[in-house]
Design a protein around this motif. Sequence first.
Motif, mmCIF file in Angstrom:
data_model
loop_
_atom_site.group_PDB
_atom_site.id
_atom_site.type_symbol
_atom_site.label_atom_id
_atom_site.label_comp_id
_atom_site.label_asym_id
_atom_site.label_seq_id
_atom_site.Cartn_x
_atom_site.Cartn_y
_atom_site.Cartn_z
ATOM 1 N N ILE A 107 22.243 6.676 33.845
ATOM 2 C CA ILE A 107 23.511 6.282 33.826
ATOM 3 C C ILE A 107 24.410 7.391 33.361
ATOM 4 C CG2 ILE A 107 23.082 3.960 34.501
ATOM 5 C CD1 ILE A 107 24.504 3.890 31.513
ATOM 6 N N GLN A 108 25.733 7.524 33.765
ATOM 7 C CA GLN A 108 26.785 8.421 33.229
ATOM 8 C C GLN A 108 26.657 8.261 31.656
ATOM 9 O OE1 GLN A 108 28.996 10.305 34.847
ATOM 10 N NE2 GLN A 108 31.018 9.574 34.118
ATOM 11 N N GLY A 109 26.731 9.424 31.004
ATOM 12 C CA GLY A 109 26.779 9.365 29.827
ATOM 13 C C GLY A 109 25.512 9.431 29.066
ATOM 14 N N SER A 110 24.365 9.101 29.606
ATOM 15 C CA SER A 110 23.044 9.013 28.980
ATOM 16 C C SER A 110 22.469 10.466 28.220
ATOM 17 C CB SER A 110 22.045 8.440 29.876
ATOM 18 O OG SER A 110 21.874 9.444 30.921
ATOM 19 N N GLY A 111 23.116 11.409 28.922
ATOM 20 C CA GLY A 111 22.883 12.852 28.406
ATOM 21 C C GLY A 111 21.827 13.689 29.565
ATOM 22 N N LYS A 112 22.127 13.312 30.804
ATOM 23 C CA LYS A 112 21.075 14.273 31.772
ATOM 24 C C LYS A 112 21.424 15.443 31.848
ATOM 25 C CE LYS A 112 22.737 11.692 35.192
ATOM 26 N NZ LYS A 112 23.216 10.819 34.355
ATOM 27 N N THR A 114 22.935 17.638 29.756
ATOM 28 C CA THR A 114 22.707 18.102 28.687
ATOM 29 C C THR A 114 21.121 18.290 28.577
ATOM 30 O OG1 THR A 114 24.445 16.960 27.365
ATOM 31 C CG2 THR A 114 23.121 18.139 26.063
ATOM 32 N N LYS A 118 18.489 21.391 27.861
ATOM 33 C CA LYS A 118 17.403 21.509 26.818
ATOM 34 C C LYS A 118 15.807 21.628 27.460
ATOM 35 C CE LYS A 118 19.711 18.209 23.826
ATOM 36 N NZ LYS A 118 19.951 16.889 23.267
ATOM 37 N N ARG A 139 31.094 13.208 39.734
ATOM 38 C CA ARG A 139 31.794 13.462 38.771
ATOM 39 C C ARG A 139 32.356 14.738 38.648
ATOM 40 N NH1 ARG A 139 31.923 14.941 33.172
ATOM 41 N NH2 ARG A 139 29.917 15.929 33.198
ATOM 42 N N GLN A 145 29.972 22.197 34.125
ATOM 43 C CA GLN A 145 29.279 21.696 32.914
ATOM 44 C C GLN A 145 27.823 22.459 33.112
ATOM 45 O OE1 GLN A 145 28.268 17.672 32.117
ATOM 46 N NE2 GLN A 145 27.571 17.738 30.240
ATOM 47 N N THR A 246 17.561 10.064 24.490
ATOM 48 C CA THR A 246 18.604 10.927 23.726
ATOM 49 C C THR A 246 19.501 10.335 22.753
ATOM 50 O OG1 THR A 246 20.432 10.181 25.221
ATOM 51 C CG2 THR A 246 19.262 12.049 26.070
ATOM 52 N N LYS A 247 20.050 11.210 22.004
ATOM 53 C CA LYS A 247 20.849 10.786 20.713
ATOM 54 C C LYS A 247 19.925 9.935 19.750
ATOM 55 C CE LYS A 247 24.382 10.265 24.415
ATOM 56 N NZ LYS A 247 25.362 9.615 24.939
ATOM 57 N N ASP A 249 19.343 11.389 17.145
ATOM 58 C CA ASP A 249 19.711 12.060 15.813
ATOM 59 C C ASP A 249 20.703 11.115 15.174
ATOM 60 O OD1 ASP A 249 21.067 12.475 18.231
ATOM 61 O OD2 ASP A 249 22.516 13.960 17.195
ATOM 62 N N VAL A 273 17.574 15.235 20.041
ATOM 63 C CA VAL A 273 18.001 14.810 18.556
ATOM 64 C C VAL A 273 19.484 15.823 18.258
ATOM 65 C CG1 VAL A 273 15.744 14.288 18.065
ATOM 66 C CG2 VAL A 273 16.518 16.711 17.938
ATOM 67 N N GLU A 275 23.273 17.553 20.263
ATOM 68 C CA GLU A 275 23.984 18.043 21.231
ATOM 69 C C GLU A 275 23.673 19.577 21.731
ATOM 70 O OE1 GLU A 275 28.112 16.689 21.872
ATOM 71 O OE2 GLU A 275 28.196 15.855 19.748
HETATM 72 N N1 LIG Z 1 24.153 13.388 19.453
HETATM 73 C C1 LIG Z 1 23.678 13.800 20.665
HETATM 74 N N2 LIG Z 1 24.554 13.760 21.596
HETATM 75 C C2 LIG Z 1 23.809 14.180 22.845
HETATM 76 C C3 LIG Z 1 22.521 14.008 23.088
HETATM 77 N N3 LIG Z 1 22.224 14.170 24.470
HETATM 78 C C4 LIG Z 1 23.564 14.549 24.887
HETATM 79 N N4 LIG Z 1 24.600 14.125 23.986
HETATM 80 C C5 LIG Z 1 25.891 13.870 24.352
HETATM 81 O O1 LIG Z 1 26.260 12.897 25.423
HETATM 82 C C6 LIG Z 1 27.278 13.140 26.206
HETATM 83 C C7 LIG Z 1 26.875 12.969 27.404
HETATM 84 O O2 LIG Z 1 26.166 13.797 28.027
HETATM 85 P P1 LIG Z 1 25.810 14.544 29.471
HETATM 86 O O3 LIG Z 1 24.648 15.427 29.469
HETATM 87 O O4 LIG Z 1 27.032 14.996 30.058
HETATM 88 O O5 LIG Z 1 25.363 13.114 30.120
HETATM 89 P P2 LIG Z 1 25.133 12.641 31.475
HETATM 90 O O6 LIG Z 1 26.512 11.918 32.189
HETATM 91 O O7 LIG Z 1 24.028 11.810 31.637
HETATM 92 O O8 LIG Z 1 25.056 13.910 32.420
HETATM 93 C C8 LIG Z 1 27.826 14.667 25.913
HETATM 94 O O9 LIG Z 1 28.758 14.599 24.811
HETATM 95 C C9 LIG Z 1 26.446 15.296 25.258
HETATM 96 O O10 LIG Z 1 26.912 16.108 24.224
HETATM 97 C C10 LIG Z 1 21.652 13.958 21.752
HETATM 98 O O11 LIG Z 1 20.364 14.102 21.894
HETATM 99 N N5 LIG Z 1 22.282 13.870 20.716
#
Ligand SMILES: Nc1nc2c(ncn2[C@@H]2O[C@H](COP(=O)(O)OP(=O)(O)O)[C@@H](O)[C@H]2O)c(=O)[nH]1
Length: 435
Positions: A107-112, A114, A118, A139, A145, A246-247, A249, A273, A275
């Motif tokens: 889902i949105q914001g999960s960190g895909k 980024t 990685k 989006r 991005q 993700t996250k 850390d 772990v 950003e």
């Molecule tokens: N602290 C931390 N932040 C993360 C990590 N992975 C992603 N983020 C942050 O989570 C937010 C959403 O990431 P994004 O890749 O845009 O998510 P997407 O919507 O799934 O594509 C961004 O601000 C990233 O920097 C992580 O492992 N650790």
Amino acid sequence: MEETRSGFLRVVSRIKNSVLLDKKEVDAVIRELQRALLRADVDVKLVFQVSQRVRERFFSEKVPPGFSKREVLLKILYEELVRLLGGEEPYEFRVDKRPKVVMLVGIQGSGKTTTAAKLAAYLQKRGFRVGLVAADTYRPGAYEQLKQLSEAVGAGFYGEPGARDAVGVARRGLDYFRRRGYDVVIIDTAGRHKDEAGLIEEMREIAAGVKPDETILVIDSTIGKAAGRQAAAFHEAAPIGSIILTKMDGSAKGGGALSAVAATGARVAFIGVGEKVGDLRPFDAREYVSRLLGMPDLRGLLERFDKLERIERERAKAIAAGKLTLLDLRDQLKRVRSMGPLSSVLEMLGGSALPPGVAEQGEKNIRKWLVIMDSMTVEELLNPSIIDRHRVERIARGSGTTPRDVRELLAAYKRTKKLMRQLSKSRRKLRGLGF
Ligand SMILES: Nc1nc2c(ncn2[C@@H]2O[C@H](COP(=O)(O)OP(=O)(O)O)[C@@H](O)[C@H]2O)c(=O)[nH]1
Ligand SMILES: [Mg+2]
């Protein structure tokens, strides 16, 4: 406090507060464990299997010297949770086909997005050429991005600014990199839609369009058990092959991994772990479960069990080589003592003609020696030759005896060892003579 984790911390504290760990107390621990697993959305059948295994192992495994029942139960709990997460062996991300097509969902914001960068950085470091496809057409800004991140890590990039058709973009992107001989193609997808059904349908269509070799579910570790429901929904659209948490850390301990793993049967491959693009680590189930159950207590305990295992291996080697250790002597003496008073044991063996007082003296010695051996470390018991003057003094102090008592025991041990050696030699000789 994350709810999944606190459930497991309660299991641990219940173990720690148990006194006897008899059937009743173990049942209470198991119920707490079942509650924690169910709260993490682990499938009922799996919950039953895990708790059954923990109980069976606990009542059948020996408590090694120097450990308590509580510690044995904690270790079993730890091992069974590690097993639930796929075992001690780390997941291996394979590139066994060119290009390997990887689709990231979540889902949105999960960190895909980024995570896509990685993973690209991680694989490029290992010599693979990686291309990234921007298939999040939902989006605004998603294209830009991913483009910037690709440049930052030096990966290939394919995207169509302003495109609406995610399936088409994914297919054309794959074609683009296939023709250029890339090793891995990572497809970044949308995480939000008009509604959930629309999102899941789009994932299904992209999967049908590009036929991914591995679909990776990206999960925010801070969401706890909600991960289970999400994972199940995506799993239905495109079978999940592995998971990236993700996250990790932050303060979250990622109890949700259990739910996601349980919902998909997939293993956690990596954790995020931070950003930055370098912040990706292979997942280590042991470390993860330690966190879930509360470090650093557990680490010390596991190290002690590891040490014990090493010692047990050495002991097995010593036994195989026909060597007698103090540990063996202690076991023998304990066995003799459990048979009753020494005088009656000797009588049973037909040795009733001992002068009066001798049996009593022998019994006293056995008692004293057992106390002395209780003050020795396992290393000393296994390898008595390391017992120097300082150790003798420490052991005497610890057992409330004198250094002379300790030396007497060591002398008795040496005599027994010699006797054993002679016995086995003569046995060999007899065998050599055809007996
Ligand atoms: N602290 C931390 N932040 C993360 C990590 N992975 C992603 N983020 C942050 O989570 C937010 C959403 O990431 P994004 O890749 O845009 O998510 P997407 O919507 O799934 O594509 C961004 O601000 C990233 O920097 C992580 O492992 N650790
Ligand atoms: Mg994104």
